[in-house]
Design a protein around this motif. Structure first.
Motif, short mmCIF file in Angstrom:
data_model
loop_
_atom_site.label_atom_id
_atom_site.label_comp_id
_atom_site.label_asym_id
_atom_site.label_seq_id
_atom_site.Cartn_x
_atom_site.Cartn_y
_atom_site.Cartn_z
N VAL A 248 0.82 -1.23 0.00
CA VAL A 248 0.00 0.00 0.00
C VAL A 248 0.85 1.28 0.00
O VAL A 248 0.58 2.19 -0.78
CB VAL A 248 -1.03 -0.01 1.16
N PRO A 249 1.91 1.36 0.83
CA PRO A 249 2.67 2.62 0.86
C PRO A 249 3.24 3.04 -0.49
O PRO A 249 3.42 4.23 -0.74
CB PRO A 249 3.79 2.33 1.87
N SER A 250 3.52 2.08 -1.37
CA SER A 250 4.10 2.47 -2.66
C SER A 250 3.03 2.88 -3.68
O SER A 250 3.35 3.30 -4.79
CB SER A 250 4.97 1.34 -3.23
N ALA A 251 1.74 2.73 -3.31
CA ALA A 251 0.67 3.12 -4.24
C ALA A 251 0.52 4.63 -4.25
O ALA A 251 0.55 5.27 -3.20
CB ALA A 251 -0.64 2.47 -3.82
N GLU A 252 0.35 5.19 -5.44
CA GLU A 252 0.10 6.62 -5.53
C GLU A 252 -1.42 6.84 -5.57
O GLU A 252 -2.00 7.52 -4.74
CB GLU A 252 0.80 7.17 -6.79
N LYS A 253 -2.08 6.18 -6.57
CA LYS A 253 -3.55 6.26 -6.64
C LYS A 253 -4.07 4.88 -6.25
O LYS A 253 -3.70 3.88 -6.88
CB LYS A 253 -3.99 6.56 -8.07
N LEU A 254 -4.95 4.84 -5.27
CA LEU A 254 -5.44 3.55 -4.77
C LEU A 254 -6.95 3.45 -4.94
O LEU A 254 -7.68 4.38 -4.59
CB LEU A 254 -5.08 3.42 -3.27
N ILE A 255 -7.40 2.32 -5.49
CA ILE A 255 -8.85 2.11 -5.64
C ILE A 255 -9.26 0.85 -4.87
O ILE A 255 -8.62 -0.20 -5.00
CB ILE A 255 -9.25 1.94 -7.12
N ILE A 256 -10.31 0.96 -4.09
CA ILE A 256 -10.89 -0.23 -3.45
C ILE A 256 -12.21 -0.54 -4.12
O ILE A 256 -13.19 0.19 -3.95
CB ILE A 256 -11.15 -0.03 -1.95
N PRO A 257 -12.23 -1.60 -4.94
CA PRO A 257 -13.50 -1.99 -5.53
C PRO A 257 -14.27 -2.78 -4.49
O PRO A 257 -13.66 -3.41 -3.63
CB PRO A 257 -13.09 -2.88 -6.70
N GLY A 258 -15.56 -2.75 -4.53
CA GLY A 258 -16.27 -3.51 -3.51
C GLY A 258 -17.44 -4.26 -4.08
O GLY A 258 -18.19 -3.70 -4.86
N PRO B 6 -2.90 0.60 6.82
CA PRO B 6 -2.25 1.15 5.61
C PRO B 6 -3.20 2.00 4.76
O PRO B 6 -2.80 3.01 4.21
CB PRO B 6 -1.81 -0.10 4.84
N ILE B 7 -4.50 1.63 4.71
CA ILE B 7 -5.44 2.44 3.94
C ILE B 7 -5.64 3.80 4.61
O ILE B 7 -5.60 4.85 3.98
CB ILE B 7 -6.81 1.72 3.78
N ARG B 8 -5.80 3.76 5.94
CA ARG B 8 -5.95 5.03 6.67
C ARG B 8 -4.74 5.92 6.43
O ARG B 8 -4.87 7.13 6.20
CB ARG B 8 -6.08 4.76 8.17
N GLY C 20 -14.63 4.58 9.24
CA GLY C 20 -15.02 5.70 10.10
C GLY C 20 -14.57 7.07 9.59
O GLY C 20 -14.58 8.04 10.35
N VAL C 21 -14.20 7.15 8.32
CA VAL C 21 -13.82 8.45 7.75
C VAL C 21 -15.05 9.37 7.73
O VAL C 21 -14.96 10.57 7.91
CB VAL C 21 -13.24 8.27 6.31
N ILE C 22 -16.21 8.77 7.52
CA ILE C 22 -17.48 9.51 7.57
C ILE C 22 -18.28 8.97 8.76
O ILE C 22 -18.58 7.78 8.80
CB ILE C 22 -18.28 9.32 6.25
N PRO C 23 -18.61 9.83 9.71
CA PRO C 23 -19.21 9.34 10.96
C PRO C 23 -20.72 9.05 10.86
O PRO C 23 -21.50 9.52 11.66
CB PRO C 23 -18.93 10.47 11.94
N LEU C 24 -21.12 8.30 9.85
CA LEU C 24 -22.53 7.96 9.68
C LEU C 24 -22.67 6.47 9.41
O LEU C 24 -21.70 5.81 9.06
CB LEU C 24 -23.10 8.73 8.48
N LYS C 25 -23.93 5.98 9.51
CA LYS C 25 -24.17 4.55 9.27
C LYS C 25 -25.02 4.35 8.01
O LYS C 25 -25.76 5.24 7.61
CB LYS C 25 -24.90 3.95 10.46
N LEU C 26 -24.90 3.16 7.43
CA LEU C 26 -25.69 2.83 6.24
C LEU C 26 -26.94 2.07 6.65
O LEU C 26 -26.91 1.29 7.61
CB LEU C 26 -24.85 1.97 5.29
N HIS C 27 -28.03 2.33 5.92
CA HIS C 27 -29.31 1.68 6.25
C HIS C 27 -29.84 0.93 5.05
O HIS C 27 -29.55 1.28 3.91
CB HIS C 27 -30.33 2.74 6.67
N LYS C 28 -30.70 -0.06 5.34
CA LYS C 28 -31.33 -0.81 4.24
C LYS C 28 -32.44 0.03 3.63
O LYS C 28 -33.16 0.73 4.35
CB LYS C 28 -31.89 -2.13 4.78
N PHE C 29 -32.60 -0.07 2.31
CA PHE C 29 -33.72 0.61 1.66
C PHE C 29 -35.03 0.02 2.17
O PHE C 29 -35.12 -1.18 2.46
CB PHE C 29 -33.67 0.39 0.14
N ASP C 30 -36.04 0.86 2.24
CA ASP C 30 -37.36 0.42 2.65
C ASP C 30 -38.01 -0.29 1.46
O ASP C 30 -38.12 0.29 0.37
CB ASP C 30 -38.14 1.69 3.03
#
Ligand code: 1PR
Length: 550
Positions: free
Chosen positions: A37-47, A66-68, A101-111
């Protein structure tokens, strides 16, 4: 070519992402361990798949710190789909698993009260708010473009909540729920949609991120923007593929599942050859097809599984077609030519690695449903549907249903779920039930379509591809009664199939049923109509569709 680092931890279709990155002028280097990871300049996490699965994989492999550090160092970082979700604190999907935790919110299921879940299809990622005109694009996002989403959990959008912490946000609306389609702050950019599956609009976003072009001047009319908000109606082109009598792989098309030429007196002529699979898929992509489905209707029984020609077709198609690809036919436990037992999950994995985004299961799902009811509705965990959806997510598993009508004089004369039909049977019967078949319609089973969809939804299927044997190749329009009946029985998205003969049949199925998508085959293959003509017709009749972008 400059390099991009991709994290190699995921199960799923990363081939398309690699193809898309290469298409916009970059090469891919794989991050195979946290030390890379440290040698990466542009990093993509596909999910892909589940939030918990993704985050625990990252945690166990030692990637979290390493991602943080990469993000903290100010180096470009992009998360895609679950890669976006990973930035959040947590998700209702797996409450015990922590996100970055970069964004302090939670994800919810669609209704799912008023809509299908998962949310599958083309929706906005709109940075303009309350009808205002956006002056600048965010990483190539255009308010009027549509992007391909597939997910059940999302970050709900509340006006100003993320913006107060410096985030720029693009949103989409699904039913009444507004959610985060993309976020960006400093060196971090993440999309809930899949840019690699979003046609030219998605490639533009990837290119902007990789080129560091966070914003550029935009001119869009506010009225155009608001009118186009929401999930579009999907139009899918389907290619039935099989080997013809000369041993070539061809796109074919049957009438009521008979793919041999008829001489006017009898059937049994040569297999209809309507063209080459890879070329035809590209043609439909360029006409604006929202997805391409390949159905391998003979399963190529005589060659080793790893050499299945369909794998090569997928690999080549995914180099030029940047919309979702589904592959069906033969997704089941198999004995290879050398006697090795291969699980359905292993077969599906080969297809995903070759560029498929979803697999479609036909016969095996019917057998699994029979066992489900025989065991008193107990899930075995071992079926193809369950094992593939557990590994790759529900959205990756489509169930292809091949039903035929069985007419009855009254609902009491069968234990199956019947409908009252406007198309009476040969003896004037006013009721029918829909029998599931296996082996390409050759064998009828004692399971009705409602039983099947209920069972596979419980097993974790993400979508229903609803064919209809009587309608197949008939050019007489979709079986609206069947589609309405199935929609009433399931929460997962339904793709209407069989019978499309002209663009107005698509208008009719979208106007008169709540189907999520509609599929055509013969009318496109015979060159009678293009996908673009279908979409133009839908648009002229007030339906929301994705416009093909050059
Ligand atoms: O049972 O998991 O191996 O899957 C086999 C798959 O192959 C199933 O999805 C089954 O629907 C498909 N299949 C098998 N035999 C045939 C055949 O035609 N002899 N194709 C066949 C069915 C699929 C339809 C068609 C629509 C639209 N054709 O999706 O594309 O009816 O056609 P139209 O627009 O021209 O009317 P397994």
């Amino acid at each position: 070519m400059p390099a991009v680092h991709l994290l190699d931890y995921v199960a799923g279709n990363v081939r398309s992402l690699v193809n898309a990155i290469e298409k916009v002028g970059y090469t891919v280097e794989w991050v195979k361990s946290p030390a890379d990871v440290p040698s990466a300049e542009k990093l993509i996490i596909p999910g892909v798949g589940h939030f918990g699965h993704c985050l625990s994989q990252l945690e166990t492999a030692g990637y979290i710190e390493p991602i943080r550090a990469h993000i903290k160092a100010g180096k470009p970082f992009m998360g895609i789909c679950v890669g976006l979700q990973a930035l959040f604190e947590g998700s209702e999907e797996d409450p015990d698993v922590k996100g970055l935790g970069v964004i302090p919110l939670k994800l919810h299921k669609f209704d799912d009260e008023d809509k299908s879940v998962p949310h599958i299809g083309w929706n906005s990622a709109n940075t303009s708010r309350k009808g205002e005109v956006t002056e600048e694009s965010l990483y190539g996002l255009h308010p009027s473009s549509k992007y391909y989403y597939v997910h059940s959990y999302a970050a709900r959008y509340t006006d100003g909540e993320l913006e107060k912490d410096g985030w720029a946000v693009a949103t989409a609306k699904y039913g009444n729920e507004e959610f985060v389609g993309a976020v960006a702050r400093d060196n971090v950019f993440a999309t809930q949609f899949h840019p690699e599956k979003s046609g030219v609009a998605g490639l533009r976003v990837l290119k902007a991120f990789l080129g560091g072009n966070k914003s550029e001047k935009l001119v869009e009319k506010a009225s155009t923007v608001s009118a186009r908000e929401g999930l579009t109606r999907r139009v899918i082109a389907c290619l039935d593929v099989r080997t013809n009598d000369q041993g070539d792989l061809v796109v074919t098309k049957g009438d009521q599942y008979d793919v041999r030429e008829k001489d006017g007196v009898s059937t049994g002529g040569s297999v209809r050859n309507l063209g080459k699979p890879v070329d035809m898929a590209k043609k439909y992509y360029e006409q604006g097809a929202d997805e391409i489905t390949f159905l391998n209707i003979t399963s190529f029984r005589n060659c080793p599984v790893a050499d299945t020609p369909m794998l090569e077709i997928l690999k080549r198609t995914s180099e030029t077609v940047f919309v979702p690809l589904t592959i069906g036919g033969g997704i089941r436990e198999t004995v290879d030519t050398d006697g090795t037992q291969i699980s359905a999950l292993e077969i599906a994995t080969m297809y995903f690695k070759s560029g498929a985004d979803k697999v479609s299961i036909g016969s095996d799902a019917v057998t699994a449903a029979e066992e489900y009811y025989a065991s008193g509705k107990k899930l075995s965990g071992a079926t193809a549907v369950e094992s593939i959806s557990a590994a790759y997510g529900n959205q990756a598993v489509v169930i292809s249903v091949d039903p035929r009508r069985i007419y009855v004089s009254s609902p009491d004369s069968t234990p199956h779920h019947t409908i009252e039909t406007r198309v009476p049977g040969p003896k004037g019967e006013r009721y029918c039930w829909y029998q599931c078949t296996i082996k390409g319609g050759r064998e009828g089973r004692d399971v009705d379509v409602r039983q099947l969809v209920t069972a596979v939804e419980a097993m974790g299927a993400g979508e229903i591809l609803l064919n209809c044997i009587e309608k197949d190749g008939s050019n007489s329009g979709f079986d609206l009664e069947l589609i309405n009946d199935v929609k009433a029985a399931t929460k997962i998205p339904v793709i209407a199939s069989s019978g499309a003969g002209n663009p107005d049949h698509f208008r009719e199925v979208f106007d008169e049923t709540a189907t999520d998508a509609a599929l055509g085959a013969g009318m496109f293959h015979r060159g009678e109509y293009t996908v673009k003509q279908v979409k133009d017709h839908l648009r002229e009749n007030g339906q929301l569709v994705r416009q093909y972008e050059e």
